[in-house]
Enzyme design. Structure first.
Site, PDB file in Angstrom:
ATOM      1  N   CYS A 122      32.253  -3.836  42.978  1.00  0.00           N
ATOM      2  CA  CYS A 122      33.622  -3.377  43.184  1.00  0.00           C
ATOM      3  C   CYS A 122      34.225  -4.233  44.291  1.00  0.00           C
ATOM      4  O   CYS A 122      33.519  -4.987  44.953  1.00  0.00           O
ATOM      5  CB  CYS A 122      33.648  -1.898  43.561  1.00  0.00           C
ATOM      6  SG  CYS A 122      35.330  -1.208  43.472  1.00  0.00           S
ATOM      7  N   CYS A 132      40.478  -1.313  44.563  1.00  0.00           N
ATOM      8  CA  CYS A 132      39.313  -1.786  43.814  1.00  0.00           C
ATOM      9  C   CYS A 132      39.599  -2.994  42.927  1.00  0.00           C
ATOM     10  O   CYS A 132      38.875  -3.242  41.960  1.00  0.00           O
ATOM     11  CB  CYS A 132      38.737  -0.640  42.999  1.00  0.00           C
ATOM     12  SG  CYS A 132      38.207   0.741  44.043  1.00  0.00           S
ATOM     13  N   LYS A 197      33.865   8.275  36.634  1.00  0.00           N
ATOM     14  CA  LYS A 197      33.979   8.347  38.096  1.00  0.00           C
ATOM     15  C   LYS A 197      35.321   8.989  38.431  1.00  0.00           C
ATOM     16  O   LYS A 197      36.368   8.488  38.036  1.00  0.00           O
ATOM     17  CB  LYS A 197      33.884   6.951  38.692  1.00  0.00           C
ATOM     18  CG  LYS A 197      34.102   6.917  40.188  1.00  0.00           C
ATOM     19  CD  LYS A 197      33.862   5.534  40.756  1.00  0.00           C
ATOM     20  CE  LYS A 197      34.159   5.499  42.234  1.00  0.00           C
ATOM     21  NZ  LYS A 197      33.905   4.165  42.801  1.00  0.00           N
ATOM     22  N   ARG A 207      33.539   5.796  52.569  1.00  0.00           N
ATOM     23  CA  ARG A 207      34.649   4.890  52.884  1.00  0.00           C
ATOM     24  C   ARG A 207      34.682   4.556  54.366  1.00  0.00           C
ATOM     25  O   ARG A 207      35.101   3.455  54.747  1.00  0.00           O
ATOM     26  CB  ARG A 207      35.969   5.497  52.426  1.00  0.00           C
ATOM     27  CG  ARG A 207      36.047   5.523  50.900  1.00  0.00           C
ATOM     28  CD  ARG A 207      37.332   6.153  50.407  1.00  0.00           C
ATOM     29  NE  ARG A 207      37.308   6.299  48.953  1.00  0.00           N
ATOM     30  CZ  ARG A 207      38.240   6.931  48.260  1.00  0.00           C
ATOM     31  NH1 ARG A 207      39.276   7.467  48.875  1.00  0.00           N
ATOM     32  NH2 ARG A 207      38.140   7.008  46.952  1.00  0.00           N
ATOM     33  N   ARG A 219      43.387   6.329  44.846  1.00  0.00           N
ATOM     34  CA  ARG A 219      42.781   5.715  43.673  1.00  0.00           C
ATOM     35  C   ARG A 219      43.050   6.493  42.380  1.00  0.00           C
ATOM     36  O   ARG A 219      42.377   6.302  41.380  1.00  0.00           O
ATOM     37  CB  ARG A 219      41.271   5.608  43.866  1.00  0.00           C
ATOM     38  CG  ARG A 219      40.839   4.832  45.095  1.00  0.00           C
ATOM     39  CD  ARG A 219      39.458   4.217  44.875  1.00  0.00           C
ATOM     40  NE  ARG A 219      38.738   3.932  46.097  1.00  0.00           N
ATOM     41  CZ  ARG A 219      39.098   3.019  46.991  1.00  0.00           C
ATOM     42  NH1 ARG A 219      40.183   2.305  46.815  1.00  0.00           N
ATOM     43  NH2 ARG A 219      38.364   2.821  48.064  1.00  0.00           N
ATOM     44  N   GLU A 235      35.225   8.151  28.065  1.00  0.00           N
ATOM     45  CA  GLU A 235      34.853   7.022  28.927  1.00  0.00           C
ATOM     46  C   GLU A 235      33.385   6.632  28.701  1.00  0.00           C
ATOM     47  O   GLU A 235      33.043   5.448  28.617  1.00  0.00           O
ATOM     48  CB  GLU A 235      35.031   7.389  30.412  1.00  0.00           C
ATOM     49  CG  GLU A 235      36.467   7.417  30.895  1.00  0.00           C
ATOM     50  CD  GLU A 235      36.962   6.020  31.286  1.00  0.00           C
ATOM     51  OE1 GLU A 235      36.271   5.027  31.005  1.00  0.00           O
ATOM     52  OE2 GLU A 235      38.059   5.937  31.880  1.00  0.00           O
ATOM     53  N   LYS A 250      29.920  10.644  38.321  1.00  0.00           N
ATOM     54  CA  LYS A 250      30.068  10.614  39.769  1.00  0.00           C
ATOM     55  C   LYS A 250      31.360  11.311  40.184  1.00  0.00           C
ATOM     56  O   LYS A 250      32.390  11.024  39.582  1.00  0.00           O
ATOM     57  CB  LYS A 250      30.103   9.157  40.219  1.00  0.00           C
ATOM     58  CG  LYS A 250      30.320   8.961  41.700  1.00  0.00           C
ATOM     59  CD  LYS A 250      30.456   7.505  42.004  1.00  0.00           C
ATOM     60  CE  LYS A 250      30.862   7.344  43.446  1.00  0.00           C
ATOM     61  NZ  LYS A 250      31.191   5.982  43.775  1.00  0.00           N
ATOM     62  N   SER A 276      28.294  10.555  49.021  1.00  0.00           N
ATOM     63  CA  SER A 276      28.237  10.661  50.479  1.00  0.00           C
ATOM     64  C   SER A 276      28.720  12.007  51.012  1.00  0.00           C
ATOM     65  O   SER A 276      28.118  12.581  51.921  1.00  0.00           O
ATOM     66  CB  SER A 276      29.041   9.528  51.108  1.00  0.00           C
ATOM     67  OG  SER A 276      30.395   9.567  50.681  1.00  0.00           O
TER      68      SER A 276
HETATM   69  C1  PBG Z   1      33.429   1.726  45.363  1.00  0.00           C
HETATM   70  C2  PBG Z   1      32.556   2.894  45.514  1.00  0.00           C
HETATM   71  C3  PBG Z   1      32.791   4.123  46.148  1.00  0.00           C
HETATM   72  C4  PBG Z   1      31.593   4.832  46.094  1.00  0.00           C
HETATM   73  C5  PBG Z   1      30.689   4.045  45.420  1.00  0.00           C
HETATM   74  N1  PBG Z   1      31.288   2.870  45.042  1.00  0.00           N
HETATM   75  C6  PBG Z   1      33.965   4.631  46.884  1.00  0.00           C
HETATM   76  C7  PBG Z   1      35.245   4.851  46.210  1.00  0.00           C
HETATM   77  O1  PBG Z   1      35.388   4.802  44.996  1.00  0.00           O
HETATM   78  O2  PBG Z   1      36.174   5.049  46.987  1.00  0.00           O
HETATM   79  C8  PBG Z   1      31.364   6.169  46.708  1.00  0.00           C
HETATM   80  C9  PBG Z   1      29.947   6.499  47.000  1.00  0.00           C
HETATM   81  C10 PBG Z   1      29.741   7.672  47.860  1.00  0.00           C
HETATM   82  O3  PBG Z   1      30.658   8.402  48.267  1.00  0.00           O
HETATM   83  O4  PBG Z   1      28.566   7.919  48.191  1.00  0.00           O
HETATM   84  N2  PBG Z   1      34.456   1.830  44.459  1.00  0.00           N
END
Ligand code: PBG
Length: 332
Positions: A122, A132, A197, A207, A219, A235, A250, A276
Site C-alpha cells: 500500500c 493509499c 477491508k 496509523r 478512506r 469483493e 479486515k 491494531s
Molecule cells: C494500509 C494498512 C492499514 C492497516 C493495514 N494496512 C491502515 C489503513 O488502512 O488505514 C491497518 C492494520 C491495523 O490496524 O492493524 N492501508
C-alpha cells in the site's frame, strides 16, 4: 432427591478438563498465526509503540532477532509494514530497490529461507498526504494507482517476498498484480488479498505507528462501508476470480459474520486481520484490570479462538508471540 428426568445433560462433558479437552471444537495453533512487524531504517532501533504495548518499530537487525523468536515459537509467517525514510506524493519508496521493506525482505529470506515473508502493499505509509494511492483532484486515482501497485509488487517479489498483500482497496488490484508478476516471471509469488477491508476506526493505533493517517479527508471513498456484508462477498469472489491465493477480511472482531460468510462462499484459505485497535482495546482493559483474568493473555486467546471459530484459517495478529507462548505453556 430423585433426579429430574432429562434427555440431555450437557454438563457431563464439562466436568473434567480432560472431557472439555477431548470435546473441544476449535483449537488454536501458532501455525495459523501471522505476525505483523514494523520496519524502519537505521540500526539497533527498537522503539516501543505507546498505543500497542509489546509492539515495536524495528530496524532490520532487530527485525532479524524478532524473526528468530517468531520462528522458534512455530509461527510460520510475518507481515511487513514500512516506516520509510522519506515520503513523497506518489510514495516512491514503496517500489525503490532500497526501500525499507525490500531491504528487510532480502535480509529475512537470507537468514530464514523457510520463513514466509508477506509484504503489505500500500502507499499510505509512503505518501506525504497519507492516502493509499496517487491523487487526482483530491481523490485517489484508481487506475493510475494500479500502475504503481504493479511496480511495487514486482519490486517486493524481486526482494524475495513469498506473498504480496495489497491493502489499498483499488479495483482491479489482484488482476493487475497477477499479470505483472507473471510477466516478470514471478509465477510462484502469491497474492494475499485484503479483499473485504472496511473503513474502520480500529486502525487508529496502526496509523500512529506507521504515520499513515490521511492528512485530509478519510478512506471511505475506497475502503468498504461497515454495514455491508453482501458487498464483502462480491469483493471476495472478485478477488478469487482475479487470482487471489488467499483472501482476507479486515478487521476481524466486529466482522465475524463476514468471516463466516466468506468461509462458506469460497474455497481458498480465509485470513482475518485482528487489527491494531482490537489489540489496543484488550491491552488497555488488561492494564486497567477490567477483564476477568488474573493471568495475562487469556483475553487474547478468547479473541483469537472466536476468530478461528467464525471460520478463519489464518489470523494476522499482534498477539501472535504472546499467544504462541501461552499455547506452548498450556502444552497445546
Ligand atoms: C494500509 C494498512 C492499514 C492497516 C493495514 N494496512 C491502515 C489503513 O488502512 O488505514 C491497518 C492494520 C491495523 O490496524 O492493524 N492501508
Amino acid at each position: 432427591m430423585k433426579p429430574v428426568p432429562l434427555k440431555s445433560r450437557p454438563r457431563r462433558l464439562r466436568r473434567l478438563s480432560g472431557l472439555r479437552d477431548m470435546t473441544r471444537e476449535t483449537r488454536l495453533s501458532p501455525s495459523q498465526f501471522i505476525a505483523p512487524l514494523f520496519v524502519m531504517h537505521g540500526a539497533r532501533v527498537r522503539r516501543p509503540i505507546a498505543s500497542m504495548p509489546g509492539q515495536f518499530q524495528l530496524s532490520v537487525d532487530e527485525l532479524l532477532r524478532e524473526a528468530a523468536i517468531i520462528q522458534g515459537l512455530g509461527i510460520p509467517a510475518v507481515l511487513l509494514f514500512a516506516i520509510p525514510k522519506r515520503k513523497d506524493a506518489a510514495g516512491s519508496e514503496a517500489w525503490a530497490p532500497g526501500g525499507i521493506v525490500q531491504q528487510a525482505t532480502r535480509a529475512l529470506k537470507k537468514k530464514f529461507p523457510g520463513l514466509v515473508v508477506i509484504t503489505d502493499l500500500c502507499f499510505c505509509e509512503y505518501t506525504t498526504h497519507g492516502h493509499c494511492g496517487v491523487l487526482k483532484g483530491g481523490v485517489v486515482d484508481n487506475d493510475a494507482t494500479l500502475r504503481l501497485i504493479a511496480r511495487t509488487a514486482v519490486a517486493q517479489a524481486k526482494a524475495g517476498a513469498d506473498l504480496v498483500a495489497p491493502s489499498g482497496m483499488m479495483d482491479g488490484t489482484v488482476k493487475t498484480i497477477r499479470a505483472a508478476l507473471d510477466r516478470a516471471r514471478f509465477i510462484d509469488t502469491g497474492i494475499l488479498a485484503y479483499a473485504a477491508k472496511y473503513a474502520s476506526v480500529f486502525y487508529g493505533p496502526f496509523r500512529d505507528v506507521a504515520g499513515s493517517a490521511p492528512r485530509f479527508g478519510d478512506r471511505r471513498g475506497y475502503q468498504m462501508d461497515p454495514p455491508n456484508a453482501r458487498e464483502a462477498l462480491r469483493e471476495i469472489k472478485t478477488d478469487v476470480a482475479e487470482g487471489a491465493d488467499i483472501v482476507m477480511v479486515k478487521p476481524a472482531l466486529a466482522y465475524l459474520d463476514v468471516i463466516a460468510a466468506a468461509r462458506k462462499a469460497v474455497d481458498v484459505p480465509i485470513c482475518a486481520y485482528n487489527v491494531s485497535g482490537e489489540y489496543a482495546m484488550v491491552k488497555a482493559a488488561e492494564k486497567l484490570a477490567w477483564l476477568d483474568g488474573a493471568s495475562e493473555s487469556r483475553a487474547a486467546l478468547e479473541v483469537l479462538t472466536a476468530i478461528k471459530r467464525a471460520g478463519a484459517d489464518l489470523i494476522i495478529t499482534y498477539h501472535a508471540i504472546e499467544a504462541a507462548r501461552r499455547l506452548r505453556r498450556a502444552g497445546a
